[in-house]
Design an enzyme around this catalytic site. Structure first.
Site, PDB file in Angstrom:
ATOM      1  N   CYS A  45      -5.227  27.330 -28.309  1.00 37.19           N
ATOM      2  CA  CYS A  45      -4.365  28.034 -27.362  1.00 37.19           C
ATOM      3  C   CYS A  45      -3.323  27.123 -26.703  1.00 37.19           C
ATOM      4  O   CYS A  45      -3.677  26.154 -26.020  1.00 37.19           O
ATOM      5  CB  CYS A  45      -5.234  28.667 -26.270  1.00 37.19           C
ATOM      6  SG  CYS A  45      -4.263  29.432 -24.955  1.00 37.19           S
ATOM      7  N   TYR A 183       5.709  34.315 -29.678  1.00 40.24           N
ATOM      8  CA  TYR A 183       4.764  35.443 -29.684  1.00 40.24           C
ATOM      9  C   TYR A 183       5.512  36.768 -29.783  1.00 40.24           C
ATOM     10  O   TYR A 183       5.126  37.664 -30.532  1.00 40.24           O
ATOM     11  CB  TYR A 183       3.904  35.434 -28.409  1.00 40.24           C
ATOM     12  CG  TYR A 183       2.749  34.464 -28.451  1.00 40.24           C
ATOM     13  CD1 TYR A 183       2.924  33.136 -28.091  1.00 40.24           C
ATOM     14  CD2 TYR A 183       1.489  34.875 -28.873  1.00 40.24           C
ATOM     15  CE1 TYR A 183       1.871  32.243 -28.135  1.00 40.24           C
ATOM     16  CE2 TYR A 183       0.426  33.989 -28.917  1.00 40.24           C
ATOM     17  CZ  TYR A 183       0.625  32.674 -28.544  1.00 40.24           C
ATOM     18  OH  TYR A 183      -0.416  31.783 -28.597  1.00 40.24           O
TER      19      TYR A 183
HETATM   20  N1  LIG Z   1      -3.787  34.096 -18.693  1.00 40.89           N
HETATM   21  C1  LIG Z   1      -3.104  33.344 -19.529  1.00 40.89           C
HETATM   22  C2  LIG Z   1      -2.742  33.811 -20.843  1.00 40.89           C
HETATM   23  C3  LIG Z   1      -3.158  32.770 -21.800  1.00 40.89           C
HETATM   24  C4  LIG Z   1      -3.363  33.381 -23.137  1.00 40.89           C
HETATM   25  O1  LIG Z   1      -2.588  34.221 -23.525  1.00 40.89           O
HETATM   26  N2  LIG Z   1      -4.425  32.950 -23.841  1.00 40.89           N
HETATM   27  C5  LIG Z   1      -4.729  33.538 -25.141  1.00 40.89           C
HETATM   28  C6  LIG Z   1      -5.042  32.520 -26.191  1.00 40.89           C
HETATM   29  S1  LIG Z   1      -3.669  31.579 -26.640  1.00 40.89           S
HETATM   30  C7  LIG Z   1      -5.954  34.410 -24.976  1.00 40.89           C
HETATM   31  O2  LIG Z   1      -6.974  33.991 -24.509  1.00 40.89           O
HETATM   32  N3  LIG Z   1      -5.846  35.623 -25.440  1.00 40.89           N
HETATM   33  C8  LIG Z   1      -6.910  36.564 -25.269  1.00 40.89           C
HETATM   34  C9  LIG Z   1      -7.250  37.129 -26.532  1.00 40.89           C
HETATM   35  O3  LIG Z   1      -6.737  36.625 -27.539  1.00 40.89           O
HETATM   36  O4  LIG Z   1      -8.097  38.003 -26.525  1.00 40.89           O
HETATM   37  C10 LIG Z   1      -1.976  32.628 -18.894  1.00 40.89           C
HETATM   38  O5  LIG Z   1      -2.324  31.778 -18.154  1.00 40.89           O
HETATM   39  O6  LIG Z   1      -0.840  32.861 -19.169  1.00 40.89           O
END
Ligand SMILES: N[C@@H](CCC(=O)N[C@@H](CS)C(=O)NCC(=O)O)C(=O)O
Length: 347
Positions: A45, A183
Site C-alpha cells: 500500500c 487509481y
Molecule cells: N484511509 C486511507 C486510505 C488508504 C488506502 O486506500 N488503503 C488501501 C490499500 S492501498 C486499502 O486498505 N484499501 C482497502 C481495501 O482495499 O479494501 C488513507 O489514509 O487515505
C-alpha cells in the site's frame, strides 16, 4: 478506503473513518508514548508506505512497532480483509502483539457497529486493541512533529515551517494528479474519464521532470515530506501503474530526471529498505479482479535498475539537511533485498 463511485461512475475515496490524533500533550486523548501503539500496514500500500517512511527516517522503529499484513487480502463474505499470516511474520495467522487475525477486529474493537471499509495504514492502541487512526495524511505529519521527543538523534526535519505552504501546495497537486491519479485512471469507468485522468497524470509528471532537472529534491537540496509522499508512487510505477492501471504514456525509466531522482531516494537509507516489490505486485494483480480477472501476477520489470548509478549528487544538496541518514532497519522490519536479474515469480 471504501471505494465509492461518483454518479459518473468515477473512482472516489470515502473520507477516513477514524482520524483521532496522537499528540505530544495528549490533549487529543491519545498521548505520544513509546511502545503503546502498533502501525498495521501492507507493504503493497502506497498510503501506508508514506507513514512507514516517516517512522523509519525519524527513528521511531522502536517507539512504534510494525505489523505487516498479507498482500493478498482474504475474501470474507465478499469483503476484502487485511489479515495476518505466517508468511508475514504471524505464526498461526495471529499478529503476535495484537492477537488478532484481521485488521477489521481492531476497527470493531474501537466501534462495534462499524460497517465501513477497512484500510491500511491503521494505527492501533495496543493496551485496548482499538484502532486510533486510519488517516495516512495526518499520521505522516504527526509522526514527523508530535513524536519529535522520541525521534532519533539526527532525524531530518521533513516539514520545516518555512516550507510548509510550498510543501502543502505541491502535495495537493501530486496527490490529485499522481498518487490518487493513478487509481482514478486504473479504475476509470469510461474512456473519456481515463484519458482525462491520464493526461493530467503525465502533465504533472512532465512538470516534475522539469523541476527535478534543476534541483536534487522537490523542494531543493534536502528531502522533505513532499519527496516522502511522491516516492511510494514512483517505486510502484513501472511494476504496477504502467501496466495494471494503464498509465502507459511513458514509463518512469523514460524520464531521465525523475528516474534518477527515484533511484537516488531508493539508494538512500530509509527508502529502498522499506520497499517490497513482490508484495506490491501480488496485491495489485491478485486482488483487483475487476481489472485483472485472471489474477495472474506480473513478474517484471527486473528490479536491478533501482541499484544503478544516478549521479544526482552532481546537483549538490544535503539529503538529510542538518540531520543524518538512519541506521539499518531492525531485523523484524527488514524486507528482502533486491536480487539483480531477479524478476522472481511470486513465492
Ligand atoms: N484511509 C486511507 C486510505 C488508504 C488506502 O486506500 N488503503 C488501501 C490499500 S492501498 C486499502 O486498505 N484499501 C482497502 C481495501 O482495499 O479494501 C488513507 O489514509 O487515505
Amino acid at each position: 478506503m471504501k471505494v465509492t463511485e461518483k454518479p459518473t461512475g468515477e473512482f472516489e475515496r470515502t473520507p477516513m473513518a477514524f482520524t483521532d490524533r496522537i499528540t505530544a500533550d495528549g490533549a487529543s486523548g491519545w498521548p505520544v508514548e513509546a511502545g503503546r501503539y502498533r502501525l498495521v500496514i501492507s507493504r503493497a500500500c502506497p498510503w501506508a508506505h508514506r507513514v512507514v517512511l516517516v517512522r523509519r527516517l525519524t527513528g521511531l522503529d522502536e517507539a512504534i512497532s510494525l505489523a505487516v499484513t498479507d498482500p493478498v487480502q482474504e475474501q470474507v463474505a465478499g469483503d476484502a480483509h487485511w489479515v495476518f499470516t505466517a508468511r508475514t511474520g504471524s505464526p498461526g495467522g495471529l499478529d503476535p502483539v495484537l492477537g488478532v487475525h484481521t485488521l477489521r477486529e481492531a476497527y470493531l474493537a474501537r466501534d462495534p457497529g462499524y460497517d465501513g471499509g477497512v484500510s491500511v495504514p491503521g494505527l492501533v492502541d495496543v493496551p485496548s486493541g482499538h484502532l486510533v487512526s486510519n488517516d495516512h495524511d495526518q499520521l505522516t505529519l504527526d509522526l514527523g512533529s508530535e513524536w519529535a521527543a522520541l525521534h532519533r538523534e539526527g532525524a531530518p526535519e521533513l516539514y520545516p515551517p518555512a516550507l510548509r505552504d510550498e510543501i502543502d501546495a505541491l502535495n495537493a497537486e501530486i496527490y490529485r494528479d499522481v498518487a490518487n491519479g493513478v487509481y482514478r485512471a486504473g479504475f476509470s469507468p469510461s474512456q473519456q474519464t481515463y484519458e482525462r485522468t491520464v493526461a493530467a497524470l503525465f502533465a504533472r509528471l512532465d512538470a516534475l521532470e522539469d523541476r527535478l532537472t534543476r534541483q536534487r529534491f522537490l523542494l531543493g537540496g534536502s528531502i522533505t515530506d513532499a519527496d516522502v509522499r511522491l516516492f511510494p508512487t514512483l517505486v510502484r510505477f513501472d511494476a504496477v501503474y504502467h501496466g495494471h492501471f494503464k498509465c502507459n504514456v511513458r514509463k518512469l525509466v523514460e524520464y531521465p530526471a525523475l528516474w534518477a531522482y527515484a533511484r537516488d531516494l531508493f539508494q538512500t537509507p530509509g527508502f529502498g529498505d522499506t520497499v517490497h516489490l513482490d508484495h506490491v505486485r501480488q496485491h495489485y494483480y491478485a486482488v483487483h479482479r475487476a481489472i485483472n480477472p485472471t489474477g495472474v501476477v506480473a513478474v517484471g520489470p527486473d528490479p536491478a535498475g533501482w541499484l544503478t548509478a544516478h549521479h544526482r549528487e552532481e546537483l549538490g544538496g544535503r539529503p538529510f539537511g542538518d540531520g543524518t541518514p538512519p541506521g539499518p532497519p531492525p531485523a523484524i522490519d527488514r524486507v528482502p533485498e533486491i536480487v539483480p536479474g531477479g524478476a522472481r515469480p511470486c513465492g
